[in-house]
Design an enzyme around this catalytic site. Structure first.
Site, PDB file in Angstrom:
ATOM      1  N   LYS A 122      -1.153   0.808  16.565  1.00  0.00           N
ATOM      2  CA  LYS A 122       0.010  -0.074  16.789  1.00  0.00           C
ATOM      3  C   LYS A 122       0.967   0.021  15.594  1.00  0.00           C
ATOM      4  CE  LYS A 122      -0.300  -4.588  15.732  1.00  0.00           C
ATOM      5  NZ  LYS A 122       0.727  -5.094  14.805  1.00  0.00           N
ATOM      6  N   ASN A 123       0.397  -0.036  14.384  1.00  0.00           N
ATOM      7  CA  ASN A 123       1.253  -0.103  13.195  1.00  0.00           C
ATOM      8  C   ASN A 123       1.837   1.237  12.771  1.00  0.00           C
ATOM      9  OD1 ASN A 123       0.822  -2.805  13.277  1.00  0.00           O
ATOM     10  ND2 ASN A 123      -0.582  -2.876  11.545  1.00  0.00           N
ATOM     11  N   CYS A 176       5.190 -16.487   9.782  1.00  0.00           N
ATOM     12  CA  CYS A 176       4.215 -16.460  10.879  1.00  0.00           C
ATOM     13  C   CYS A 176       2.946 -17.149  10.383  1.00  0.00           C
ATOM     14  CB  CYS A 176       3.955 -15.036  11.337  1.00  0.00           C
ATOM     15  SG  CYS A 176       2.904 -14.121  10.223  1.00  0.00           S
ATOM     16  N   ARG A 207       6.149 -14.292   4.691  1.00  0.00           N
ATOM     17  CA  ARG A 207       6.533 -12.911   4.996  1.00  0.00           C
ATOM     18  C   ARG A 207       8.044 -12.658   4.823  1.00  0.00           C
ATOM     19  NH1 ARG A 207       3.064 -10.766   9.899  1.00  0.00           N
ATOM     20  NH2 ARG A 207       3.438  -8.789   8.827  1.00  0.00           N
ATOM     21  N   ASP A 227      -5.900  -6.363   7.214  1.00  0.00           N
ATOM     22  CA  ASP A 227      -6.045  -6.472   8.665  1.00  0.00           C
ATOM     23  C   ASP A 227      -7.493  -6.391   9.127  1.00  0.00           C
ATOM     24  OD1 ASP A 227      -2.967  -4.723   9.570  1.00  0.00           O
ATOM     25  OD2 ASP A 227      -3.374  -6.723   8.756  1.00  0.00           O
ATOM     26  N   ARG A 281      -1.473  -8.365  21.796  1.00  0.00           N
ATOM     27  CA  ARG A 281      -0.388  -7.717  21.066  1.00  0.00           C
ATOM     28  C   ARG A 281      -0.860  -6.436  20.410  1.00  0.00           C
ATOM     29  NH1 ARG A 281       2.884 -11.417  17.101  1.00  0.00           N
ATOM     30  NH2 ARG A 281       3.682  -9.309  16.784  1.00  0.00           N
TER      31      ARG A 281
HETATM   32  C1  EPZ Z   1       2.419  -4.506   7.828  1.00  0.00           C
HETATM   33  O1  EPZ Z   1       3.117  -5.726   7.750  1.00  0.00           O
HETATM   34  C2  EPZ Z   1       1.544  -4.604   9.066  1.00  0.00           C
HETATM   35  N1  EPZ Z   1       2.384  -4.742  10.250  1.00  0.00           N
HETATM   36  C3  EPZ Z   1       0.604  -5.796   8.940  1.00  0.00           C
HETATM   37  O2  EPZ Z   1      -0.254  -5.794  10.089  1.00  0.00           O
HETATM   38  C4  EPZ Z   1      -0.257  -5.599   7.695  1.00  0.00           C
HETATM   39  O3  EPZ Z   1      -1.088  -6.719   7.523  1.00  0.00           O
HETATM   40  C5  EPZ Z   1       0.646  -5.430   6.465  1.00  0.00           C
HETATM   41  O4  EPZ Z   1       1.565  -4.332   6.677  1.00  0.00           O
HETATM   42  C6  EPZ Z   1      -0.148  -5.148   5.200  1.00  0.00           C
HETATM   43  O5  EPZ Z   1      -0.900  -3.995   5.364  1.00  0.00           O
HETATM   44  C7  EPZ Z   1       2.950  -3.636  10.789  1.00  0.00           C
HETATM   45  O6  EPZ Z   1       2.796  -2.533  10.290  1.00  0.00           O
HETATM   46  C8  EPZ Z   1       3.777  -3.830  12.026  1.00  0.00           C
HETATM   47  P1  EPZ Z   1       4.014  -5.885   3.850  1.00  0.00           P
HETATM   48  P2  EPZ Z   1       4.335  -5.882   6.687  1.00  0.00           P
HETATM   49  O7  EPZ Z   1       5.498  -5.761   3.818  1.00  0.00           O
HETATM   50  O8  EPZ Z   1       5.102  -4.629   6.612  1.00  0.00           O
HETATM   51  C9  EPZ Z   1       5.091  -9.467   0.956  1.00  0.00           C
HETATM   52  C10 EPZ Z   1      -1.307  -6.671  11.979  1.00  0.00           C
HETATM   53  O9  EPZ Z   1      -2.189  -7.545  12.147  1.00  0.00           O
HETATM   54  N2  EPZ Z   1       6.486  -9.011   1.118  1.00  0.00           N
HETATM   55  O10 EPZ Z   1       3.175  -4.822   3.233  1.00  0.00           O
HETATM   56  O11 EPZ Z   1       5.050  -7.141   6.998  1.00  0.00           O
HETATM   57  C11 EPZ Z   1       4.587 -10.121   2.225  1.00  0.00           C
HETATM   58  O12 EPZ Z   1       4.969 -11.478   2.264  1.00  0.00           O
HETATM   59  C12 EPZ Z   1      -0.186  -6.913  10.984  1.00  0.00           C
HETATM   60  O13 EPZ Z   1      -1.274  -5.570  12.596  1.00  0.00           O
HETATM   61  C13 EPZ Z   1       7.478  -9.608   0.364  1.00  0.00           C
HETATM   62  O14 EPZ Z   1       7.216 -10.512  -0.435  1.00  0.00           O
HETATM   63  O15 EPZ Z   1       3.508  -6.082   5.338  1.00  0.00           O
HETATM   64  C14 EPZ Z   1       3.103  -9.964   2.123  1.00  0.00           C
HETATM   65  O16 EPZ Z   1       2.588 -10.989   1.313  1.00  0.00           O
HETATM   66  C15 EPZ Z   1      -0.314  -8.256  10.285  1.00  0.00           C
HETATM   67  N3  EPZ Z   1       8.769  -9.187   0.528  1.00  0.00           N
HETATM   68  C16 EPZ Z   1       2.952  -8.625   1.409  1.00  0.00           C
HETATM   69  O17 EPZ Z   1       4.220  -8.363   0.782  1.00  0.00           O
HETATM   70  C17 EPZ Z   1       9.096  -8.182   1.404  1.00  0.00           C
HETATM   71  O18 EPZ Z   1      10.291  -7.832   1.494  1.00  0.00           O
HETATM   72  C18 EPZ Z   1       2.600  -7.479   2.338  1.00  0.00           C
HETATM   73  O19 EPZ Z   1       3.656  -7.317   3.237  1.00  0.00           O
HETATM   74  C19 EPZ Z   1       8.067  -7.595   2.158  1.00  0.00           C
HETATM   75  C20 EPZ Z   1       6.764  -8.017   2.006  1.00  0.00           C
END
Ligand code: EPZ
Length: 420
Positions: A22-23, A118, A123, A307, A399
């Site tokens: 998915k990701n 969420c 996020r 995850d 999802r």
């Molecule tokens: C991706 O989310 C995945 N989703 C998530 O999977 C996964 O948990 C996550 O990466 C971490 O591996 C998809 O790929 C669609 P991040 P993403 O940006 O991109 C902070 C699932 O269950 N952050 O690496 O949103 C954020 O708040 C989902 O399949 C900022 O502060 O993850 C978090 O604490 C859940 N500012 C951390 O970084 C930003 O601009 C990781 O977020 C961006 C992120």
């Protein structure tokens, strides 16, 4: 809302086919916005989030077709007629925000709703926006929307991410592919899904060096062309079913599962007493003896993936001894602990850490899914629990997991979906 009902206690045995990730699929679909030509994606999983992304792309005026008869091939392409990603789609699926970089790079402007928070955390998307500003975009916020403009096109820059954000890396990688000049993305995320995206962009004519590392160098090109690209197997689905097999004491072969994408998970499960062997084009999961408690922290790849945290917490609930889990990625990702406690698990949450003291047996109970991965964690617990477990709000599950009850029932689980 559908429910899933499980009567636990039956060891799983048999084969489970792992679907496309998915990701990986979601950013790859967004990459289809980078060219008017056709991007064909294969090994596409049949998931609600994929449908949502297809609706979003069509909203932008881009054609999304499913040639072939199984829906696992997507063909994306065409002119962008609408630069706005509306709130009512983005709020349903945060990954919609990944259209920002491609639309801005392709058309010079974009209007994308800010995704809300969420269940697992606030996020924010500040790293996406700061990076686009470094590429020369003008960013404004208006009524919950990001208005981005770069009428002269984006300009390459050196961007050092303070945190290896997966989404920010993906948005900026796609935007930089069409920028003028060279972009360096330092401290970039290295998840296999990013490598899958980068390799697809290269197939489309992008010039990217450092793929698989935390430093990506992109030489922008004026335009990208169509390509055909396969989506990698879903490493989180693989790890999730490994936990399901392990908690039941069964033996399952995960067809298509890749150990090279799951190093930290394989090592952590081995420490807990679960054997995972690479064979016959997949991973065979079993255990000879009991499960024992372990400690782990969630980290960016190649560390232990957040995850997989809920699924491991469920597994450790019945292990011998204590386990400590520290969730370093999201600030509120222990929602499943309270539900597992309803099943008799002994879990104490202290801030970013949770202590799990294993109990010999969980008891089935009605429980509530809070997010996608928590849903699967509750299913893992239900498979081992004595009696009946009903997991409510399984729309979370749909999802990101395809045909869960069919895949588990085919391995002997007593599981059914109950339409509410
Ligand atoms: C991706 O989310 C995945 N989703 C998530 O999977 C996964 O948990 C996550 O990466 C971490 O591996 C998809 O790929 C669609 P991040 P993403 O940006 O991109 C902070 C699932 O269950 N952050 O690496 O949103 C954020 O708040 C989902 O399949 C900022 O502060 O993850 C978090 O604490 C859940 N500012 C951390 O970084 C930003 O601009 C990781 O977020 C961006 C992120």
């Amino acid at each position: 809302m559908d429910k899933i009902r499980i009567r636990g206690g039956r060891p799983l045995s048999g084969n489970i086919t792992i679907g496309g990730a998915k990701n990986a699929a979601l950013p790859l679909m967004a990459a289809g916005l980078l060219t008017a030509e056709r991007l064909v994606l294969t090994n596409v999983p049949l998931l609600a989030d994929i449908q949502t992304m297809a609706i979003l792309l069509r909203n932008h005026g881009v054609a999304v077709a499913t040639p072939g008869n199984d829906g696992r091939t997507l063909s994306i392409g065409g002119p962008i007629a609408n630069i706005e990603a509306p709130y009512d789609i983005v709020r349903k699926m945060r990954a919609s925000f990944l259209v920002l970089g491609p639309i801005l790079a392709r058309t010079g402007e974009a209007r994308v709703s800010l995704p809300g928070g969420c269940q697992i955390g606030a996020r924010p998307v500040d790293l996406h926006l700061k990076g686009l500003e470094q590429l020369g975009a003008e960013i404004r916020l208006d009524a919950g929307y990001v208005l981005a403009s770069a009428p002269q096109g984006l300009q390459g820059a050196t961007i050092v991410l303070p945190f290896p954000s997966v989404g920010a890396t993906e948005n900026l990688l796609m935007a930089a592919s069409l920028a003028n000049g060279q972009t360096i993305l330092a401290n970039a995320a290295r998840e296999p899904e990013i490598t899958n995206l980068a390799e697809c962009l290269v197939a489309m004519g992008a010039r990217i060096a450092g793929i698989g590392s935390d430093r990506l160098t992109i030489e922008g090109v004026p335009c990208l062309h169509g390509a055909t690209h396969a989506i990698i197997p879903d490493r989180i689905e693989t790890g999730s079913y490994a936990c399901a097999a392990a908690i039941t004491g069964g033996a399952v072969h995960l067809r298509g599962g890749r150990a090279d994408h799951l190093g930290a998970v394989v090592r952590t499960l081995a420490e807990a007493g679960v054997e995972i062997r690479e064979e016959d084009g997949g991973l065979s999961v079993s255990r000879r003896n009991g499960l024992h408690g372990i400690d782990f922290i969630t980290e960016p790849y190649p560390g232990f993936p957040t995850d997989m945290q809920a699924q491991l917490m469920a597994l450790m609930s019945v292990a011998e001894g204590a386990s400590m889990i520290t969730e370093n990625i999201f600030e509120d990702r222990f929602g499943h602990a309270a539900e597992l406690r309803r099943m008799g698990a002994n879990i104490k949450v202290h801030g970013a850490s949770a202590i799990i003291r294993g109990t010999p047996m969980l008891s089935g109970a009605p429980v509530m899914a809070s997010d996608l991965r928590a849903s699967f964690g509750l299913i893992v617990a239900g498979l081992a629990a004595h009696g009946e477990t009903t997991v409510n709000r399984v729309y979370h599950l749909d999802r990101g997991y395809e045909a869960v009850e069919q895949k588990l029932a085919a391995c002997g689980a007593d599981i059914e979906r109950v339409a509410a």
